[in-house]
Design a protein around this motif. Structure first.
Motif, PDB file in Angstrom:
ATOM      1  N   SER A   5     -56.499 -20.381  48.677  1.00 49.33           N
ATOM      2  CA  SER A   5     -57.301 -19.855  47.563  1.00 49.33           C
ATOM      3  C   SER A   5     -56.904 -18.419  47.259  1.00 49.33           C
ATOM      4  CB  SER A   5     -58.787 -19.885  47.907  1.00 49.33           C
ATOM      5  OG  SER A   5     -59.235 -21.207  48.010  1.00 49.33           O
ATOM      6  N   LEU A 147     -51.092 -17.287  35.528  1.00 48.08           N
ATOM      7  CA  LEU A 147     -51.422 -18.624  35.027  1.00 48.08           C
ATOM      8  C   LEU A 147     -50.184 -19.313  34.465  1.00 48.08           C
ATOM      9  CD1 LEU A 147     -54.829 -18.176  33.186  1.00 48.08           C
ATOM     10  CD2 LEU A 147     -54.370 -19.583  35.190  1.00 48.08           C
ATOM     11  N   CYS A 151     -49.277 -22.532  36.486  1.00 46.91           N
ATOM     12  CA  CYS A 151     -49.741 -23.739  35.784  1.00 46.91           C
ATOM     13  C   CYS A 151     -48.789 -24.195  34.690  1.00 46.91           C
ATOM     14  CB  CYS A 151     -51.137 -23.500  35.215  1.00 46.91           C
ATOM     15  SG  CYS A 151     -52.371 -23.075  36.464  1.00 46.91           S
ATOM     16  N   LEU A 171     -58.208 -19.654  41.885  1.00 45.25           N
ATOM     17  CA  LEU A 171     -57.202 -20.715  41.885  1.00 45.25           C
ATOM     18  C   LEU A 171     -57.004 -21.269  43.292  1.00 45.25           C
ATOM     19  CD1 LEU A 171     -55.086 -18.335  39.908  1.00 45.25           C
ATOM     20  CD2 LEU A 171     -55.260 -20.643  39.047  1.00 45.25           C
ATOM     21  N   ARG A 172     -56.635 -22.522  43.349  1.00 43.53           N
ATOM     22  CA  ARG A 172     -56.231 -23.153  44.600  1.00 43.53           C
ATOM     23  C   ARG A 172     -54.750 -23.472  44.466  1.00 43.53           C
ATOM     24  NH1 ARG A 172     -59.087 -24.755  48.573  1.00 43.53           N
ATOM     25  NH2 ARG A 172     -60.974 -24.704  47.355  1.00 43.53           N
ATOM     26  N   ALA A 179     -50.905 -25.737  41.187  1.00 44.53           N
ATOM     27  CA  ALA A 179     -52.090 -24.887  41.230  1.00 44.53           C
ATOM     28  C   ALA A 179     -53.214 -25.537  40.445  1.00 44.53           C
ATOM     29  CB  ALA A 179     -51.773 -23.521  40.648  1.00 44.53           C
ATOM     30  N   GLN A 180     -54.408 -25.234  40.839  1.00 44.80           N
ATOM     31  CA  GLN A 180     -55.603 -25.748  40.184  1.00 44.80           C
ATOM     32  C   GLN A 180     -56.564 -24.582  39.951  1.00 44.80           C
ATOM     33  OE1 GLN A 180     -57.781 -28.281  42.832  1.00 44.80           O
ATOM     34  NE2 GLN A 180     -59.334 -28.783  41.338  1.00 44.80           N
ATOM     35  N   ILE A 181     -57.054 -24.466  38.740  1.00 43.95           N
ATOM     36  CA  ILE A 181     -58.062 -23.443  38.442  1.00 43.95           C
ATOM     37  C   ILE A 181     -59.387 -23.965  38.963  1.00 43.95           C
ATOM     38  CG2 ILE A 181     -59.266 -22.188  36.615  1.00 43.95           C
ATOM     39  CD1 ILE A 181     -56.687 -22.546  34.911  1.00 43.95           C
ATOM     40  N   THR A 182     -60.029 -23.192  39.832  1.00 43.32           N
ATOM     41  CA  THR A 182     -61.284 -23.633  40.422  1.00 43.32           C
ATOM     42  C   THR A 182     -62.493 -22.873  39.873  1.00 43.32           C
ATOM     43  OG1 THR A 182     -61.001 -22.162  42.318  1.00 43.32           O
ATOM     44  CG2 THR A 182     -60.174 -24.429  42.538  1.00 43.32           C
TER      45      THR A 182
END
Length: 186
Positions: A5, A147, A151, A171-172, A179-182
């Motif tokens: 994270s 980003l 991403c 982000l994770r 990557a994933q925006i959390t």
């Protein structure tokens, strides 16, 4: 497969707010600094990384001290270099030149300024050095570049994100590079 994270936080309101500050070293406003410190209290991280510019560095130092975590000052997390436009109010610049820049910052960088690809390259290099849960205190342009790198978004997509002063983007990151925006708090 473990993930990592990271939290990207835009500095709070600086002195000279509303100008294209870029590499200008405007100090933080006290209320803006307090917002960053308060937002960090609910986050989990082992390190704080900041831009070397005072508006990000000073709240980062305060957060690292309060949380008793390592602090690393990294100039790769600076804002886009606006060159001859640094420090100017956008209303005082030629509207057509500014419009061309916002439409395509790669083909139309500010005079003597930085291209979008150069910002993405240095932020990407800074991201590759993060190996533990980290809070990065930086700037809106650098956050958007992160980003883009993580991403695969282009400049138009990342500029659609509203990142006001004090915005927090979580982000994770996965070992395979995805990557994933959390979370996004503005």
């Amino acid at each position: 497969m473990t993930s990592l994270s990271i939290h990207l936080m835009r500095h709070g309101v600086p002195e000279m707010a509303g100008r294209l500050l870029g590499h200008c070293d405007a100090p933080p406003d006290l209320d803006g600094m307090a917002l960053c410190v308060d937002r960090a209290r609910s986050l989990r991280f082992d390190h704080v990384v900041t831009s070397d510019l005072a508006r990000a560095r000073i709240p980062g130092e305060t957060i690292a001290t309060e949380r008793n975590v390592a602090l690393h000052i990294d100039p790769r997390w600076r804002e886009l270099d606006f060159g001859q436009w640094d420090g100017f109010d956008p209303a005082d610049l030629a509207a057509d030149a500014l419009s061309r820049f916002w439409d395509d910052p790669e083909a139309n960088p500010p005079p003597d300024g930085e291209r979008w690809s150069a910002l993405c390259e240095r932020v990407g290099a800074a991201l590759s050095d993060i190996s533990a849960p980290t809070l990065v205190l930086s700037h809106a342009g650098a956050m958007r570049a992160a980003l883009s790198v993580l991403c695969g978004m282009d400049h138009r997509q990342v500029w659609a994100f509203d990142l006001p002063y004090g915005a927090l983007l979580s982000l994770r990151l996965w070992p395979d590079g995805t990557a994933q925006i959390t979370g996004l708090q503005s």
